[in-house]
Design a protein around this motif. Sequence first.
Motif, PDB file in Angstrom:
ATOM      1  N   VAL A  32       0.840  -1.192   0.000  1.00  0.00           N
ATOM      2  CA  VAL A  32       0.000   0.000   0.000  1.00  0.00           C
ATOM      3  C   VAL A  32       0.881   1.250   0.000  1.00  0.00           C
ATOM      4  CG1 VAL A  32      -1.824   1.265   1.214  1.00  0.00           C
ATOM      5  CG2 VAL A  32      -1.773  -1.248   1.312  1.00  0.00           C
ATOM      6  N   TYR A  33       0.662   2.074  -0.991  1.00  0.00           N
ATOM      7  CA  TYR A  33       1.346   3.364  -1.074  1.00  0.00           C
ATOM      8  C   TYR A  33       0.460   4.365  -0.360  1.00  0.00           C
ATOM      9  CZ  TYR A  33       3.519   7.424  -3.506  1.00  0.00           C
ATOM     10  OH  TYR A  33       4.155   8.594  -3.825  1.00  0.00           O
ATOM     11  N   ALA A  34       0.842   4.782   0.846  1.00  0.00           N
ATOM     12  CA  ALA A  34       0.071   5.725   1.647  1.00  0.00           C
ATOM     13  C   ALA A  34       0.883   6.990   1.830  1.00  0.00           C
ATOM     14  CB  ALA A  34      -0.280   5.111   2.998  1.00  0.00           C
ATOM     15  N   THR A  35       0.330   8.121   1.380  1.00  0.00           N
ATOM     16  CA  THR A  35       1.080   9.368   1.416  1.00  0.00           C
ATOM     17  C   THR A  35       0.139  10.557   1.328  1.00  0.00           C
ATOM     18  OG1 THR A  35       3.003  10.491   0.453  1.00  0.00           O
ATOM     19  CG2 THR A  35       1.425   9.525  -1.091  1.00  0.00           C
ATOM     20  N   ALA A  63      -3.463   5.484  11.785  1.00  0.00           N
ATOM     21  CA  ALA A  63      -3.196   4.631  12.957  1.00  0.00           C
ATOM     22  C   ALA A  63      -3.775   3.236  12.753  1.00  0.00           C
ATOM     23  CB  ALA A  63      -3.759   5.266  14.223  1.00  0.00           C
ATOM     24  N   GLU A  64      -4.977   3.175  12.247  1.00  0.00           N
ATOM     25  CA  GLU A  64      -5.601   1.874  11.966  1.00  0.00           C
ATOM     26  C   GLU A  64      -4.817   1.134  10.884  1.00  0.00           C
ATOM     27  OE1 GLU A  64      -9.722   0.181  10.024  1.00  0.00           O
ATOM     28  OE2 GLU A  64      -9.782   2.076  11.091  1.00  0.00           O
ATOM     29  N   PHE A  65      -4.420   1.861   9.861  1.00  0.00           N
ATOM     30  CA  PHE A  65      -3.641   1.276   8.773  1.00  0.00           C
ATOM     31  C   PHE A  65      -2.309   0.726   9.280  1.00  0.00           C
ATOM     32  CE2 PHE A  65      -0.165   2.336   5.729  1.00  0.00           C
ATOM     33  CZ  PHE A  65      -0.367   1.296   4.836  1.00  0.00           C
ATOM     34  N   THR A  66      -1.560   1.528  10.054  1.00  0.00           N
ATOM     35  CA  THR A  66      -0.231   1.103  10.490  1.00  0.00           C
ATOM     36  C   THR A  66      -0.290  -0.079  11.453  1.00  0.00           C
ATOM     37  OG1 THR A  66      -0.151   2.801  12.219  1.00  0.00           O
ATOM     38  CG2 THR A  66       0.872   3.331  10.092  1.00  0.00           C
ATOM     39  N   ALA A  67      -1.410  -0.281  12.121  1.00  0.00           N
ATOM     40  CA  ALA A  67      -1.550  -1.445  13.013  1.00  0.00           C
ATOM     41  C   ALA A  67      -1.435  -2.746  12.227  1.00  0.00           C
ATOM     42  CB  ALA A  67      -2.872  -1.386  13.765  1.00  0.00           C
ATOM     43  N   GLY A  68      -1.765  -2.708  10.941  1.00  0.00           N
ATOM     44  CA  GLY A  68      -1.694  -3.892  10.094  1.00  0.00           C
ATOM     45  C   GLY A  68      -0.442  -3.964   9.239  1.00  0.00           C
ATOM     46  N   VAL A  69       0.520  -3.061   9.484  1.00  0.00           N
ATOM     47  CA  VAL A  69       1.736  -2.994   8.680  1.00  0.00           C
ATOM     48  C   VAL A  69       2.884  -3.701   9.399  1.00  0.00           C
ATOM     49  CG1 VAL A  69       3.501  -1.431   7.751  1.00  0.00           C
ATOM     50  CG2 VAL A  69       1.086  -0.870   7.484  1.00  0.00           C
ATOM     51  N   GLY A  70       3.585  -4.560   8.671  1.00  0.00           N
ATOM     52  CA  GLY A  70       4.752  -5.244   9.217  1.00  0.00           C
ATOM     53  C   GLY A  70       6.058  -4.729   8.656  1.00  0.00           C
ATOM     54  N   VAL A  71       5.990  -4.147   7.453  1.00  0.00           N
ATOM     55  CA  VAL A  71       7.195  -3.653   6.793  1.00  0.00           C
ATOM     56  C   VAL A  71       6.922  -2.275   6.218  1.00  0.00           C
ATOM     57  CG1 VAL A  71       8.732  -3.974   4.798  1.00  0.00           C
ATOM     58  CG2 VAL A  71       8.166  -5.920   6.243  1.00  0.00           C
ATOM     59  N   LEU A  72       7.917  -1.421   6.363  1.00  0.00           N
ATOM     60  CA  LEU A  72       7.890  -0.082   5.804  1.00  0.00           C
ATOM     61  C   LEU A  72       9.016  -0.004   4.778  1.00  0.00           C
ATOM     62  CD1 LEU A  72       7.040   2.960   5.987  1.00  0.00           C
ATOM     63  CD2 LEU A  72       8.645   3.153   7.882  1.00  0.00           C
ATOM     64  N   PHE A 119       7.288   6.205  16.239  1.00  0.00           N
ATOM     65  CA  PHE A 119       6.615   6.437  14.970  1.00  0.00           C
ATOM     66  C   PHE A 119       6.274   5.132  14.244  1.00  0.00           C
ATOM     67  CE2 PHE A 119       9.226  10.587  14.552  1.00  0.00           C
ATOM     68  CZ  PHE A 119       8.373  11.244  15.406  1.00  0.00           C
ATOM     69  N   TYR A 120       7.191   4.164  14.265  1.00  0.00           N
ATOM     70  CA  TYR A 120       7.044   2.949  13.466  1.00  0.00           C
ATOM     71  C   TYR A 120       7.257   1.704  14.317  1.00  0.00           C
ATOM     72  CZ  TYR A 120       7.888   6.734  10.200  1.00  0.00           C
ATOM     73  OH  TYR A 120       7.836   7.932   9.545  1.00  0.00           O
ATOM     74  N   PRO A 121       6.445   1.527  15.362  1.00  0.00           N
ATOM     75  CA  PRO A 121       6.651   0.390  16.278  1.00  0.00           C
ATOM     76  C   PRO A 121       6.435  -0.957  15.594  1.00  0.00           C
ATOM     77  CG  PRO A 121       4.537   1.442  16.718  1.00  0.00           C
ATOM     78  CD  PRO A 121       5.246   2.296  15.697  1.00  0.00           C
ATOM     79  N   GLY A 122       7.386  -1.850  15.795  1.00  0.00           N
ATOM     80  CA  GLY A 122       7.261  -3.205  15.280  1.00  0.00           C
ATOM     81  C   GLY A 122       7.407  -3.354  13.781  1.00  0.00           C
ATOM     82  N   MET A 123       7.798  -2.300  13.087  1.00  0.00           N
ATOM     83  CA  MET A 123       7.937  -2.361  11.632  1.00  0.00           C
ATOM     84  C   MET A 123       9.396  -2.547  11.231  1.00  0.00           C
ATOM     85  SD  MET A 123       5.481   0.589  10.116  1.00  0.00           S
ATOM     86  CE  MET A 123       4.051   1.093  11.053  1.00  0.00           C
ATOM     87  N   THR A 124       9.639  -3.540  10.412  1.00  0.00           N
ATOM     88  CA  THR A 124      10.937  -3.688   9.766  1.00  0.00           C
ATOM     89  C   THR A 124      10.961  -2.693   8.614  1.00  0.00           C
ATOM     90  OG1 THR A 124      11.037  -6.019  10.342  1.00  0.00           O
ATOM     91  CG2 THR A 124      12.417  -5.288   8.503  1.00  0.00           C
ATOM     92  N   THR A 125      12.080  -1.999   8.448  1.00  0.00           N
ATOM     93  CA  THR A 125      12.157  -0.970   7.413  1.00  0.00           C
ATOM     94  C   THR A 125      13.272  -1.276   6.425  1.00  0.00           C
ATOM     95  OG1 THR A 125      11.352   0.683   8.973  1.00  0.00           O
ATOM     96  CG2 THR A 125      12.445   1.503   6.995  1.00  0.00           C
TER      97      THR A 125
END
Length: 185
Positions: free
Chosen positions: A5-8, A40-49, A75-81
């Motif tokens: 998902v491209y979110a910007t 916030a709802e979207f990022t809860a389902g994100v694993g990778v940035l 800002f990016y808890p639990g996300m691999t970047t």
Amino acid sequence: MTRFVYATATTLDGFLADADNSLDWLFAVEGGEESLSGLAEFTAGVGVLVMGSTTYQWVLDHERLLDHPEKWREFYPGMTTFVFSSRDLPVIPGADLTVVSGPVADHLPTILAAAGDKDVWVMGGGDLAGQFTDIGRLDEIMLSVAAVTLGSGAPLLPRRLESDRLRLVHVAQVGQFAELRYQLR
């Protein structure tokens, strides 16, 4: 299934940043800090940035993350970047962050493995999102369109996508912003 998902946020005339790679225009619009109401709802389902080097450098500088690395985890808890770059970049101490180079397709297996059953947030820039589009891996575009024009700058998505590939699935007004979501076919 993992979605890309491209979110910007973008301007009315389709720019992510001005010619100096600044986002001052975004924060000048009333409600700019909260421009994506569903983020916030979207990022809860994100694993990778994933992001490009210019986006990473802006976040690094704007938030002074080398001086305050704890902000990254806020800002990016639990996300691999994964940061795509052709140049050397400083890495934020303690961040689960890897700088990679080369075609997006070369890193797709690693990104998918890191995401598990969560989504991948393609943060930007536009060319990086375009590279995911080129290999058929961009599933959705989530935009917050600001009531401002720049005339030039970093383009939202420097690719041609015909209307038969885009399906509008959500529209909402959030203050001075129009939120739009498109699924890609």
